[in-house]
Design an enzyme around this catalytic site. Structure first.
Site, mmCIF file in Angstrom:
data_model
loop_
_atom_site.group_PDB
_atom_site.id
_atom_site.type_symbol
_atom_site.label_atom_id
_atom_site.label_comp_id
_atom_site.label_asym_id
_atom_site.label_seq_id
_atom_site.Cartn_x
_atom_site.Cartn_y
_atom_site.Cartn_z
ATOM 1 N N HIS A 43 -6.677 -40.138 29.510
ATOM 2 C CA HIS A 43 -5.238 -39.860 29.363
ATOM 3 C C HIS A 43 -4.804 -38.953 30.513
ATOM 4 O O HIS A 43 -5.625 -38.395 31.233
ATOM 5 C CB HIS A 43 -4.973 -39.129 28.037
ATOM 6 N N ASP A 63 0.054 -45.375 21.060
ATOM 7 C CA ASP A 63 -0.429 -44.226 21.834
ATOM 8 C C ASP A 63 -0.257 -42.949 20.998
ATOM 9 O O ASP A 63 0.825 -42.695 20.459
ATOM 10 C CB ASP A 63 0.411 -44.146 23.131
ATOM 11 N N HIS A 64 -1.306 -42.155 20.903
ATOM 12 C CA HIS A 64 -1.256 -40.867 20.176
ATOM 13 C C HIS A 64 -0.692 -41.000 18.755
ATOM 14 O O HIS A 64 0.248 -40.284 18.389
ATOM 15 C CB HIS A 64 -0.434 -39.826 20.962
ATOM 16 N N SER A 115 -1.771 -39.969 35.580
ATOM 17 C CA SER A 115 -0.818 -40.280 36.656
ATOM 18 C C SER A 115 -1.182 -39.505 37.912
ATOM 19 O O SER A 115 -1.713 -38.392 37.855
ATOM 20 C CB SER A 115 0.611 -39.925 36.225
ATOM 21 N N ARG A 170 23.175 -53.186 35.133
ATOM 22 C CA ARG A 170 22.230 -54.109 35.771
ATOM 23 C C ARG A 170 22.023 -53.764 37.240
ATOM 24 O O ARG A 170 20.982 -54.046 37.808
ATOM 25 C CB ARG A 170 22.734 -55.552 35.616
ATOM 26 N N ARG A 227 7.808 -43.093 35.166
ATOM 27 C CA ARG A 227 9.055 -42.316 35.054
ATOM 28 C C ARG A 227 9.575 -41.920 36.436
ATOM 29 O O ARG A 227 10.765 -42.010 36.713
ATOM 30 C CB ARG A 227 8.811 -41.050 34.238
ATOM 31 N N GLY A 281 1.814 -35.280 31.829
ATOM 32 C CA GLY A 281 2.993 -34.796 32.547
ATOM 33 C C GLY A 281 2.779 -34.695 34.052
ATOM 34 O O GLY A 281 1.781 -35.177 34.591
HETATM 35 O O1 G3H Z 1 0.924 -39.086 26.170
HETATM 36 C C1 G3H Z 1 2.156 -39.004 26.243
HETATM 37 C C2 G3H Z 1 2.938 -40.117 26.805
HETATM 38 O O2 G3H Z 1 3.182 -39.933 28.161
HETATM 39 C C3 G3H Z 1 4.178 -40.370 26.021
HETATM 40 O O3 G3H Z 1 5.107 -39.366 26.130
HETATM 41 O O4 G3H Z 1 5.984 -39.002 23.803
HETATM 42 O O5 G3H Z 1 7.350 -38.439 25.848
HETATM 43 O O6 G3H Z 1 6.917 -40.820 25.222
HETATM 44 P P1 G3H Z 1 6.423 -39.404 25.189
HETATM 45 P P1 13P Z 2 0.557 -39.214 32.330
HETATM 46 O O1 13P Z 2 1.547 -38.198 31.841
HETATM 47 O O2 13P Z 2 -0.389 -38.582 33.326
HETATM 48 O O3 13P Z 2 1.195 -40.429 32.877
HETATM 49 O O4 13P Z 2 -0.351 -39.654 31.076
HETATM 50 C C1 13P Z 2 0.139 -40.574 30.125
HETATM 51 C C2 13P Z 2 -0.725 -40.657 28.929
HETATM 52 O O5 13P Z 2 -1.837 -40.157 28.863
HETATM 53 C C3 13P Z 2 -0.194 -41.405 27.772
HETATM 54 O O6 13P Z 2 -1.022 -41.328 26.658
HETATM 55 ZN ZN ZN Z 3 -2.008 -39.471 26.338
#
Ligand code: G3H
Ligand code: 13P
Ligand code: ZN
Length: 312
Positions: free
Chosen positions: A211, A82-83, A214, A281, A260, A181
């Protein structure tokens, strides 16, 4: 069963007008919760690893855990970066066995984005790995992904066509108003569906990625807040908008924040009710169940991807 690319998943999703969930993973319990839900729903599944996840758990742990999930569940799973920030990181993940990578050069000018993305595509395709890239920029703040609202921009449909043709990518992440976020909209949630439809029509049959998707379900924010800490004014993408996107060419929907929130709510609740527990656990178990329930809800009620796993 095995680690697979997203090619077949997206073809079926596009035709069937549903989307495959791409869930961010950071530890064993998150992976297990997601995979249990996908198994029960017999759903296609993408597990994705961000820069923050690599920093926290290291790529090798997450990759081995996903391999274990494939073996244990008998499902086909796509393991996605991812990214990806640059060619070095992308190459490393490809060489390590990821079946899909994202190169995120969306912060560069168009020509530079094309050049970097094309280089990734050449490397990946020669090794049987698929590539997602991004055009336009989402706002939002998370660990390694941090874009101010004034720096965000929507995807230009004509540029999208040129970008896909010149780079040879396998899927395109678009910006139509979502953001990373828990704080996505000030006021009414609004996505640019007109823009999405134009892009989809111009790119006939080509898989798009959303992307920042959420929903930030109010009941989970309320649960987190009930049991301590305060998450003020959080707002996500309403579920009906995600369903609409899934029917309009969006084949991959990225979800991290909702996992999360589900996990945090379960752990906070556990400690509120069992303040003297100190066995991990005891609180990670309920957290894993909360992840499973969240993912199952997404698959059934939002993504529409039940019974789509290719092992069926
Ligand atoms: O796009 C971002 C994802 O939600 C990952 O976020 O770099 O805090 O794991 P993170
Ligand atoms: P959210 O922060 O909306 O869950 O998006 C996650 C995301 O795009 C990861 O690449
Ligand atoms: Zn993303």
């Amino acid at each position: 069963m095995g680690l697979v690319t997203s090619t077949e998943m997206f073809k079926k999703a596009y035709e069937g007008k549903y989307a495959v969930g791409a869930f961010n993973v950071n530890n064993m319990e998150i992976i297990q919760g997601i995979v249990e839900a996908a198994k029960e729903e017999k759903s296609a599944l993408i597990l994705q690893v961000s820069a923050g996840a690599r920093k926290y758990a290291s790529s090798v742990y997450l990759r081995k855990l996903v391999e274990a999930a494939v073996e244990d569940s008998g499902l086909d799973i796509c393991l996605h970066l991812d990214h990806g920030e640059n060619l070095d990181i992308v190459k490393k993940c490809i060489d390590d066995g990821f079946t899909s990578v994202m190169i995120d050069a969306s912060h560069h000018p168009f020509e530079e984005n094309v050049r970097i993305t094309k280089e990734v595509v050449d490397y990946a395709h020669a090794r049987g790995v698929v590539v997602e890239a991004e055009l336009g920029r989402l706002a939002g703040v998370e660990d390694a992904v941090n874009v101010k609202k004034e720096d965000a921009s929507y995807t230009d449909p004509n540029q999208a066509v040129e970008f896909v043709q010149r780079t040879g990518i396998d899927s395109l992440a678009i910006a139509i108003g979502t953001s990373h976020g828990a704080y996505k909209f000030k006021g009414e949630p609004k996505l640019d569906f007109e823009r999405l439809d134009i892009i989809t029509n111009k790119l006939q049959g080509f898989p798009l990625v959303l992307h920042g998707a959420s929903t930030v379900l109010p009941e989970f924010v309320a649960l987190c807040n009930k049991y301590g800490g305060d998450i003020p004014g959080a707002q996500g993408v309403p579920e009906h908008m995600l369903r609409q996107a899934a029917q309009s060419g969006v084949c991959k929907i990225n979800i991290d924040t909702d996992l999360r929130l589900a996990m945090t709510a379960a752990i906070r609740k556990h400690f509120a009710e069992n303040p003297s527990d100190f066995d991990p656990r005891k609180y990670l178990g309920p957290a894993r169940i909360a992840i499973k329930e969240m993912v199952q809800h997404k698959i059934k009620n939002v993504l529409g991807s039940s019974n789509s796993n290719s092992v069926l």
